[in-house]
Design a protein around this motif. Structure first.
Motif, PDB file in Angstrom:
ATOM      1  N   SER A  13      73.042 -58.780  -1.115  1.00 38.04           N
ATOM      2  CA  SER A  13      74.293 -57.816  -1.119  1.00 38.04           C
ATOM      3  C   SER A  13      75.378 -58.314  -0.463  1.00 38.04           C
ATOM      4  N   LEU A  14      75.482 -59.535  -0.020  1.00 39.49           N
ATOM      5  CA  LEU A  14      76.791 -59.949   0.805  1.00 39.49           C
ATOM      6  C   LEU A  14      77.691 -60.634  -0.446  1.00 39.49           C
ATOM      7  N   SER A  15      79.100 -60.420  -0.182  1.00 40.51           N
ATOM      8  CA  SER A  15      79.755 -61.134  -1.088  1.00 40.51           C
ATOM      9  C   SER A  15      79.783 -62.478  -0.900  1.00 40.51           C
ATOM     10  N   SER A  16      80.184 -63.466  -1.793  1.00 41.25           N
ATOM     11  CA  SER A  16      80.156 -64.807  -1.547  1.00 41.25           C
ATOM     12  C   SER A  16      81.438 -65.483  -2.651  1.00 41.25           C
ATOM     13  N   VAL A  17      81.672 -66.800  -2.141  1.00 44.86           N
ATOM     14  CA  VAL A  17      82.554 -67.583  -2.949  1.00 44.86           C
ATOM     15  C   VAL A  17      81.891 -68.750  -3.719  1.00 44.86           C
ATOM     16  N   GLN A  18      82.725 -69.157  -4.710  1.00 46.62           N
ATOM     17  CA  GLN A  18      82.003 -70.297  -5.364  1.00 46.62           C
ATOM     18  C   GLN A  18      82.962 -71.569  -5.133  1.00 46.62           C
ATOM     19  N   ILE A  19      82.413 -72.543  -4.421  1.00 42.34           N
ATOM     20  CA  ILE A  19      83.259 -73.537  -3.905  1.00 42.34           C
ATOM     21  C   ILE A  19      82.506 -74.802  -4.445  1.00 42.34           C
ATOM     22  N   LEU A  20      83.267 -75.598  -5.527  1.00 43.48           N
ATOM     23  CA  LEU A  20      82.941 -76.851  -6.307  1.00 43.48           C
ATOM     24  C   LEU A  20      81.425 -76.401  -6.924  1.00 43.48           C
ATOM     25  N   GLY A  21      81.360 -75.145  -7.337  1.00 44.61           N
ATOM     26  CA  GLY A  21      80.051 -74.893  -7.968  1.00 44.61           C
ATOM     27  C   GLY A  21      78.966 -74.371  -7.197  1.00 44.61           C
ATOM     28  N   LEU A  22      79.062 -74.113  -5.801  1.00 44.14           N
ATOM     29  CA  LEU A  22      78.256 -73.900  -4.956  1.00 44.14           C
ATOM     30  C   LEU A  22      78.473 -72.613  -4.367  1.00 44.14           C
ATOM     31  N   THR A  23      77.541 -71.660  -4.192  1.00 43.60           N
ATOM     32  CA  THR A  23      77.592 -70.270  -3.323  1.00 43.60           C
ATOM     33  C   THR A  23      77.848 -70.527  -1.955  1.00 43.60           C
ATOM     34  N   VAL A  24      79.099 -70.039  -1.168  1.00 40.04           N
ATOM     35  CA  VAL A  24      79.002 -69.900   0.218  1.00 40.04           C
ATOM     36  C   VAL A  24      79.280 -68.447   0.416  1.00 40.04           C
ATOM     37  N   HIS A  25      78.210 -67.882   1.275  1.00 45.32           N
ATOM     38  CA  HIS A  25      78.354 -66.472   1.578  1.00 45.32           C
ATOM     39  C   HIS A  25      79.297 -65.919   2.700  1.00 45.32           C
ATOM     40  N   ASP A  26      80.122 -64.795   2.261  1.00 43.14           N
ATOM     41  CA  ASP A  26      81.025 -64.516   3.186  1.00 43.14           C
ATOM     42  C   ASP A  26      80.422 -63.702   4.527  1.00 43.14           C
ATOM     43  N   VAL A  27      79.871 -64.291   5.303  1.00 42.49           N
ATOM     44  CA  VAL A  27      79.325 -63.720   6.483  1.00 42.49           C
ATOM     45  C   VAL A  27      80.303 -63.869   7.582  1.00 42.49           C
ATOM     46  N   THR A  28      79.794 -62.948   8.721  1.00 41.95           N
ATOM     47  CA  THR A  28      80.232 -62.966  10.091  1.00 41.95           C
ATOM     48  C   THR A  28      79.009 -63.572  10.758  1.00 41.95           C
ATOM     49  N   MET A  29      79.249 -63.742  12.208  1.00 43.33           N
ATOM     50  CA  MET A  29      78.001 -64.237  12.952  1.00 43.33           C
ATOM     51  C   MET A  29      77.098 -63.279  12.888  1.00 43.33           C
ATOM     52  N   ALA A  30      77.569 -62.037  12.961  1.00 38.56           N
ATOM     53  CA  ALA A  30      76.700 -60.665  13.348  1.00 38.56           C
ATOM     54  C   ALA A  30      75.986 -60.321  11.983  1.00 38.56           C
ATOM     55  N   SER A  31      76.661 -60.528  10.557  1.00 37.62           N
ATOM     56  CA  SER A  31      75.967 -60.330   9.371  1.00 37.62           C
ATOM     57  C   SER A  31      74.874 -61.536   9.226  1.00 37.62           C
ATOM     58  N   ALA A  32      75.244 -62.665   9.534  1.00 35.65           N
ATOM     59  CA  ALA A  32      74.209 -63.788   9.526  1.00 35.65           C
ATOM     60  C   ALA A  32      73.071 -63.471  10.217  1.00 35.65           C
ATOM     61  N   LEU A  33      73.353 -63.194  11.427  1.00 40.02           N
ATOM     62  CA  LEU A  33      72.133 -63.080  12.239  1.00 40.02           C
ATOM     63  C   LEU A  33      71.161 -61.710  11.696  1.00 40.02           C
TER      64      LEU A  33
END
Ligand code: UDP
Length: 257
Positions: A13-33
């Motif tokens: 349910s986290l938004s993400s971005v594709q960079i060079l064909g790979l997903t990177v999640h749009d997290v903050t430290m709090a949401s990653a924890l």
């Protein structure tokens, strides 16, 4: 409680971005924890990747690494380069979520929640020193084992047993990119840990083994330059940056076009 896609902290349910064909999640430290807390409650192995520009470039030529990053449960942006790329591609990310900071924060949470942490990697003695520093800073942190990152293939079995027997919840593997990611992927189902993260040079930093830059360089915000000059591995990372930038700019143009 297990995670469901309805869990607001679930990476699905986290938004993400594709960079060079790979997903990177749009997290903050709090949401990653929160996401990692969910992984521990779920109790099954989850691979967390802290992605910097060098990893995303290396994955273009290393199919195994590409597949590991592609199938990771959570990918956090771990460098200014990755933040730059996301912005350039029109999908800015909220903040950098680095391996060093994740280890610190999980130590802090461990003191409150009792999560069991294992430090694996770096030169002999360094993980022990890093663990001592964390126990002093976060009294009550449950660091249930340490081991250096220079072991033979034959020693892997006993080490995996040690990690299992320690009933590890989160395992930090500090053996550099891509060695740490490949070791985690190979053994993820044998370790009994719910969170598995490659954290690069984190123990060198936390133990104080890495000397900080002279104060003038710190003031001039040139500490990164000091780190690069004092560690040849970092020079090879910096050399990957121009290719990273070229690939991102080309991808941006294709999207515009
Ligand atoms: N390392 C290790 N085992 C190895 C190779 C490296 O434990 O076989 C450790 C090394 O001592 C250092 C860390 O891995 O502590 C790599 O740190 P670096 O900052 O270079 O990692 P990266 O930039 O790849 O994340």
């Amino acid at each position: 409680m297990t995670q469901t896609p309805l869990d607001p902290n679930s990476p699905s349910s986290l938004s993400s971005v594709q960079i060079l064909g790979l997903t990177v999640h749009d997290v903050t430290m709090a949401s990653a924890l929160s996401a990692m807390d969910g992984f521990i409650r779920a109790g099954s192995p989850h691979h967390v990747i802290t992605a910097d520009a060098s990893m995303l470039v290396l994955a273009q030529d290393d199919e195994a690494l590409h597949e590991i990053v592609r199938s990771a449960d959570l990918v956090t942006p771990d460098s200014v380069g990755v933040l730059w790329a996301a912005k350039r591609l029109g999908r800015p990310l909220q903040e950098r979520v680095s391996g060093v900071e994740i280890v610190e924060q999980l130590c802090r949470c461990s003191a409150e929640k009792g999560h069991r942490l294992f430090f694996l990697g770096a030169a002999p003695g360094v993980a022990v020193q890093a663990a001592e520093k964390m126990r002093l800073k976060y009294p009550g942190a449950q660091i249930v084992g340490t081991r250096d990152g220079y072991f033979s293939a034959e020693e892997s079995g006993a080490l995996i047993e040690q990690i299992r027997e320690a009933r590890t919840d989160a395992l930090f593997v500090a053996m550099g990119i891509p060695k740490q990611e490949k070791w985690i992927a190979k053994h993820r189902d044998q370790l009994g840990a719910s969170v598995l993260i490659g954290v690069g040079g984190t123990f060198d930093v936390l133990s104080g083994t890495v000397r900080r830059a002279p104060i003038v360089m710190q003031r001039a915000r040139l500490e990164w330059l000091w780190r690069v000059l004092s560690n040849p591995r970092k020079i090879s990372k910096v050399l990957l940056l121009p290719r990273f930038m070229r690939l991102v700019m080309r991808a941006g143009k294709q999207e515009d076009g």
